[in-house]
Design an enzyme around this catalytic site. Structure first.
Site, PDB file in Angstrom:
ATOM      1  N   ARG A  88       0.846  -1.191   0.000  1.00 17.67           N
ATOM      2  CA  ARG A  88       0.000   0.000   0.000  1.00 17.67           C
ATOM      3  C   ARG A  88       0.881   1.240   0.000  1.00 17.67           C
ATOM      4  O   ARG A  88       1.978   1.261   0.577  1.00 17.67           O
ATOM      5  CB  ARG A  88      -0.911   0.022   1.228  1.00 17.67           C
ATOM      6  CG  ARG A  88      -1.959   1.133   1.134  1.00 17.67           C
ATOM      7  CD  ARG A  88      -2.825   1.254   2.379  1.00 17.67           C
ATOM      8  NE  ARG A  88      -3.771   2.350   2.211  1.00 17.67           N
ATOM      9  CZ  ARG A  88      -4.416   2.935   3.202  1.00 17.67           C
ATOM     10  NH1 ARG A  88      -4.223   2.532   4.455  1.00 17.67           N
ATOM     11  NH2 ARG A  88      -5.266   3.915   2.962  1.00 17.67           N
ATOM     12  N   HIS A  89       0.401   2.300  -0.636  1.00 15.31           N
ATOM     13  CA  HIS A  89       1.128   3.573  -0.671  1.00 15.31           C
ATOM     14  C   HIS A  89       1.312   4.144   0.737  1.00 15.31           C
ATOM     15  O   HIS A  89       0.617   3.768   1.687  1.00 15.31           O
ATOM     16  CB  HIS A  89       0.381   4.582  -1.550  1.00 15.31           C
ATOM     17  CG  HIS A  89      -0.999   4.897  -1.047  1.00 15.31           C
ATOM     18  ND1 HIS A  89      -1.233   5.754   0.002  1.00 15.31           N
ATOM     19  CD2 HIS A  89      -2.218   4.455  -1.432  1.00 15.31           C
ATOM     20  CE1 HIS A  89      -2.530   5.849   0.235  1.00 15.31           C
ATOM     21  NE2 HIS A  89      -3.156   5.054  -0.631  1.00 15.31           N
ATOM     22  N   GLY A  90       2.237   5.101   0.859  1.00 12.03           N
ATOM     23  CA  GLY A  90       2.423   5.812   2.119  1.00 12.03           C
ATOM     24  C   GLY A  90       1.237   6.721   2.430  1.00 12.03           C
ATOM     25  O   GLY A  90       0.360   6.948   1.594  1.00 12.03           O
ATOM     26  N   GLU A  91       1.245   7.234   3.628  1.00  8.45           N
ATOM     27  CA  GLU A  91       0.119   8.039   4.113  1.00  8.45           C
ATOM     28  C   GLU A  91      -0.022   9.359   3.355  1.00  8.45           C
ATOM     29  O   GLU A  91       0.959   9.971   2.947  1.00  8.45           O
ATOM     30  CB  GLU A  91       0.307   8.329   5.606  1.00  8.45           C
ATOM     31  CG  GLU A  91      -0.885   9.024   6.259  1.00  8.45           C
ATOM     32  CD  GLU A  91      -0.696   9.213   7.748  1.00  8.45           C
ATOM     33  OE1 GLU A  91      -0.917   8.244   8.497  1.00  8.45           O
ATOM     34  OE2 GLU A  91      -0.296  10.329   8.151  1.00  8.45           O
TER      35      GLU A  91
ATOM     36  N   ASN B  31      -5.689  10.467   4.096  1.00  8.29           N
ATOM     37  CA  ASN B  31      -5.740   9.279   4.952  1.00  8.29           C
ATOM     38  C   ASN B  31      -5.865   9.696   6.413  1.00  8.29           C
ATOM     39  O   ASN B  31      -6.707   9.174   7.159  1.00  8.29           O
ATOM     40  CB  ASN B  31      -4.462   8.439   4.816  1.00  8.29           C
ATOM     41  CG  ASN B  31      -4.347   7.696   3.514  1.00  8.29           C
ATOM     42  OD1 ASN B  31      -3.243   7.465   3.040  1.00  8.29           O
ATOM     43  ND2 ASN B  31      -5.456   7.310   2.909  1.00  8.29           N
TER      44      ASN B  31
ATOM     45  N   GLY C 210     -10.325   7.497  -3.526  1.00  7.03           N
ATOM     46  CA  GLY C 210     -10.694   6.889  -4.798  1.00  7.03           C
ATOM     47  C   GLY C 210      -9.713   7.234  -5.897  1.00  7.03           C
ATOM     48  O   GLY C 210      -8.503   7.080  -5.747  1.00  7.03           O
TER      49      GLY C 210
ATOM     50  N   ARG D 254       0.222   8.967  -5.301  1.00  5.14           N
ATOM     51  CA  ARG D 254       0.559   8.488  -3.957  1.00  5.14           C
ATOM     52  C   ARG D 254       1.172   7.094  -4.003  1.00  5.14           C
ATOM     53  O   ARG D 254       2.028   6.770  -3.175  1.00  5.14           O
ATOM     54  CB  ARG D 254      -0.667   8.524  -3.048  1.00  5.14           C
ATOM     55  CG  ARG D 254      -1.893   7.731  -3.515  1.00  5.14           C
ATOM     56  CD  ARG D 254      -3.085   8.070  -2.628  1.00  5.14           C
ATOM     57  NE  ARG D 254      -4.322   7.341  -2.967  1.00  5.14           N
ATOM     58  CZ  ARG D 254      -5.217   7.748  -3.847  1.00  5.14           C
ATOM     59  NH1 ARG D 254      -5.021   8.882  -4.519  1.00  5.14           N
ATOM     60  NH2 ARG D 254      -6.332   7.045  -4.050  1.00  5.14           N
TER      61      ARG D 254
ATOM     62  N   GLU E 152      -7.082   2.560  -7.185  1.00  9.30           N
ATOM     63  CA  GLU E 152      -8.110   2.345  -6.177  1.00  9.30           C
ATOM     64  C   GLU E 152      -9.480   2.301  -6.849  1.00  9.30           C
ATOM     65  O   GLU E 152      -9.640   2.674  -8.021  1.00  9.30           O
ATOM     66  CB  GLU E 152      -8.048   3.498  -5.162  1.00  9.30           C
ATOM     67  CG  GLU E 152      -9.035   3.457  -4.019  1.00  9.30           C
ATOM     68  CD  GLU E 152      -8.892   2.214  -3.147  1.00  9.30           C
ATOM     69  OE1 GLU E 152      -9.424   1.166  -3.577  1.00  9.30           O
ATOM     70  OE2 GLU E 152      -8.273   2.304  -2.078  1.00  9.30           O
ATOM     71  N   ARG E 153     -10.477   1.839  -6.131  1.00 11.32           N
ATOM     72  CA  ARG E 153     -11.837   1.850  -6.640  1.00 11.32           C
ATOM     73  C   ARG E 153     -12.287   3.279  -6.920  1.00 11.32           C
ATOM     74  O   ARG E 153     -11.979   4.211  -6.168  1.00 11.32           O
ATOM     75  CB  ARG E 153     -12.776   1.208  -5.610  1.00 11.32           C
ATOM     76  CG  ARG E 153     -14.241   1.163  -6.045  1.00 11.32           C
ATOM     77  CD  ARG E 153     -15.074   0.489  -4.973  1.00 11.32           C
ATOM     78  NE  ARG E 153     -16.495   0.618  -5.232  1.00 11.32           N
ATOM     79  CZ  ARG E 153     -17.446   0.241  -4.373  1.00 11.32           C
ATOM     80  NH1 ARG E 153     -17.105  -0.281  -3.202  1.00 11.32           N
ATOM     81  NH2 ARG E 153     -18.721   0.390  -4.667  1.00 11.32           N
TER      82      ARG E 153
ATOM     83  N   TYR F 265     -14.910   5.799  -6.596  1.00 14.08           N
ATOM     84  CA  TYR F 265     -16.106   6.006  -5.777  1.00 14.08           C
ATOM     85  C   TYR F 265     -17.003   7.123  -6.313  1.00 14.08           C
ATOM     86  O   TYR F 265     -17.944   7.540  -5.638  1.00 14.08           O
ATOM     87  CB  TYR F 265     -15.709   6.313  -4.339  1.00 14.08           C
ATOM     88  CG  TYR F 265     -15.260   5.098  -3.564  1.00 14.08           C
ATOM     89  CD1 TYR F 265     -16.176   4.261  -2.943  1.00 14.08           C
ATOM     90  CD2 TYR F 265     -13.901   4.789  -3.450  1.00 14.08           C
ATOM     91  CE1 TYR F 265     -15.761   3.147  -2.229  1.00 14.08           C
ATOM     92  CE2 TYR F 265     -13.487   3.680  -2.738  1.00 14.08           C
ATOM     93  CZ  TYR F 265     -14.416   2.863  -2.126  1.00 14.08           C
ATOM     94  OH  TYR F 265     -14.010   1.763  -1.419  1.00 14.08           O
TER      95      TYR F 265
END
Length: 215
Positions: free
Chosen positions: A10-13, A17, A24, A63, A87-88, A90
């Site tokens: 997963r990408h960093g913060e 976040n 999304g 990101r 990512e999905r 949204y």
């Protein structure tokens, strides 16, 4: 033939976040915390003797792509980006904070986790799951028997967890998918998914490369 081995990260913060806003497809950059996490991940990857990675791939959202560049610069491999790893989407709900999102959905009778729930200007959970499964299975065929580093998003990792663990879209996943977590799985030559170590973040307890270079 050996399976294709994936390290899915997963990408960093990002600031979104930290503020619990739904990103999304919106291209939100890493925060300073996220860049530091990527440096810590880089230090961890540099310390490994195995495996030898043959390719680095990433979502094209910044990101994820920036996390990939920071974390894998030492490998000397190009970061290949693809929209299929995003990512999905949204749709109209992107940008909302979770509290407002939950309140709005309760009043509108919308359930983002219902597999066939239509999302205005976005993707249903089912359509997203198909996109991600197809993306990884395509990579497994293209890089058969290789070791791949993939940088993506929490939702992407959720779908990989479901596929590798044999969980349907209706199963509630417990716990949080952490920023820069390492999630490992294999896809065999016959298309079978197998779960490996999941949500590993021990590297965040180690110094970043910047700290190492100044000590």
């Amino acid at each position: 033939m050996k399976p294709t081995h994936f390290w899915l990260i997963r990408h960093g913060e990002t600031e979104w976040n930290a503020n619990r806003r739904l990103q999304g497809w919106l291209d939100i950059p890493l925060s300073d915390v996220g860049r530091a996490q990527a440096q810590q991940l880089a230090a961890h990857l540099r310390s490994l003797d195995q495996p030898e990675f043959q390719a680095v791939l990433s979502s094209d959202l910044s990101r994820a792509a920036e996390t990939a560049r920071i974390a894998t610069e030492h490998l000397g491999l190009p970061v290949q980006t693809s929209a299929t790893l995003r990512e999905r989407n949204y749709g109209i709900f992107q940008g909302l904070d979770w509290a407002a999102l939950t309140e709005n959905l309760n009043t509108q009778g919308i359930n983002l986790r219902a597999p066939e729930q239509a999302i205005e200007e976005g993707e249903s959970f089912q359509a997203f799951a198909h996109r991600i499964a197809d993306a990884f299975e395509s990579l497994a065929r293209e890089y058969a028997g290789k070791n791949l580093l993939i940088f993506a998003h929490g939702g992407v990792i959720d779908i990989a967890w479901r596929k590798a663990g044999g969980h349907s879209l209706l199963v509630k996943r417990e716990g949080t998918i952490l920023n820069t977590s390492i999630n490992r799985f294999d896809i065999s030559a016959t298309g079978e998914w197998k779960m490996g170590e999941w949500n590993q973040v021990g590297h965040l307890d180690t110094p970043s490369l910047d700290d190492v270079m100044h000590t």
